[in-house]
Design an enzyme around this catalytic site. Sequence first.
Site, PDB file in Angstrom:
ATOM      1  CG  ASP A 174      -1.922   1.516   1.031  1.00 38.43           C
ATOM      2  OD1 ASP A 174      -2.970   1.206   0.677  1.00 38.43           O
ATOM      3  OD2 ASP A 174      -1.519   2.244   1.943  1.00 38.43           O
ATOM      4  CB  SER A 182      -3.340   1.590  -2.064  1.00 38.01           C
ATOM      5  OG  SER A 182      -2.506   3.649  -2.079  1.00 38.01           O
ATOM      6  CG  ASP A 183      -3.358  -2.808   0.705  1.00 39.37           C
ATOM      7  OD1 ASP A 183      -2.921  -3.617  -0.295  1.00 39.37           O
ATOM      8  OD2 ASP A 183      -2.964  -2.939   1.510  1.00 39.37           O
ATOM      9  CG  LEU A 184      -9.196  -0.398   2.539  1.00 39.96           C
ATOM     10  CD1 LEU A 184      -9.238   0.790   4.822  1.00 39.96           C
ATOM     11  CD2 LEU A 184      -9.358  -1.344   2.900  1.00 39.96           C
ATOM     12  N   GLY A 218      -9.661  -3.813  -3.089  1.00 38.62           N
ATOM     13  CA  GLY A 218     -10.391  -4.480  -2.360  1.00 38.62           C
ATOM     14  C   GLY A 218     -12.018  -4.123  -2.748  1.00 38.62           C
TER      15      GLY A 218
END
Length: 440
Positions: free
Chosen positions: A164, A196-198, A201
Amino acid sequence: MGHSAKLGAGEDDARDADLLPGPLAGLKVLDLSRVLAAPWATQILGDLGAEVLKVEQPGKGDDTRLWGPPFLEDGSARPDAAYYLCANRNKRSLAIDFARPEGAALVQRLAEGADILVENYRVGGLAKYGLDAPALLRRNPRLIYLSITGFGQTGPYAARGGYDFLVQGMSGLMSVTGRPGGEPGEGPVKVGLPVSDLFTGLYGTTAILAALNHRHRTGEGQHIDCALLDSQVALLVNQAMNYLVGGEVPQRLGNAHPNVVPYRDFACTDDYVLVTCGSDGQFRALCVLLGRDDLAADPRFATNPGRLRDRRVLEVELARSIAPWRAAELLAAMAEAGVPGGPINTIDQILADPQIAAREMLRRMRREDGTEMEVIAYPARLSRSPASYRLAPPRLGQDTRAVLAAELGLDEQAIEALCAAGVIATAGPARQDREAERTA
């Protein structure tokens, strides 16, 4: 099985609500993911009613189980970290070592009965176990297979690991986040959450739902390739379009808005407030409230393009007029005058806010060993098929035995043999069982 309770509501009512079939009820998800981006996607699917089987490495599990403190104190020798708990409810945990041929065979069989598979291994990392998309789609042509990686399955960066923080920097996000040059504390800053991860997802979940509709029409499964860098670049939104249309590279503006003025934080005598005027009428109302009819009448500030052009002059004048106010009094006056604004809450303050309570955004869940925790609710409200909170984040391997028996028809002897060989693991006794052992 754990159950949840809405804060401020009867436990029986909450349990009844969580027994309603969600919109994705009947779908089976095989979750080979860990850390955040992909587990976030599978938790959303679980919240919406899908059955999620989380496959973890025996003895270790999802990396985030150890990403603490804080840890959930449950009396065990190895409690789970809060980080793990944020993205793993409504799942069942299977501890299977698929680096062993026998373990890979178990996961392959589980994939044959799954609707969706989600993984976030490096490109090509699952092929040696026969768990890559081509291999499993041959076994199950209706399978929807989501791969989340840092940079995607193609391109010159495909083989790199993606994180991230790395992606926040590479994507350009950090170039527009932080104090501008010449101000105290200047420099790029990452967002305080792994956005960025979220976002990846969320994009992955949206793509899965689109693929489900495609399968409904055609019977075909497919492979979805979702990258952190692609997702974050897509979310540069107005900043990227400002460059594509205007040709000027966006810069850091601190808490100011690149396109709208006034839209930033201002200091009162005791705290900061946010002023977010999205229209000329709201700006004029703010000026009247502050006793600055002169600003409202100034032709330089009559429209947003003018306010944007002369933002420095305007913001200095607004800051001077806002500074004598107490924050709570100004926000109350702004609400009365129809001027959008709000406080900068700390996390404890927002979680105690009456709006959050009214929206039931905190839910209480109970693990199968009796350990209770609060979680943040799924935010969208479906009037006919709401999200549910059926299973608290599981202990490592707590469902291995039950799932292999139910899904693959393995008898007790076969399960014990796999345990003895180290191919699978099951959770130790639950807390109440351990306490019973100590008092026996």
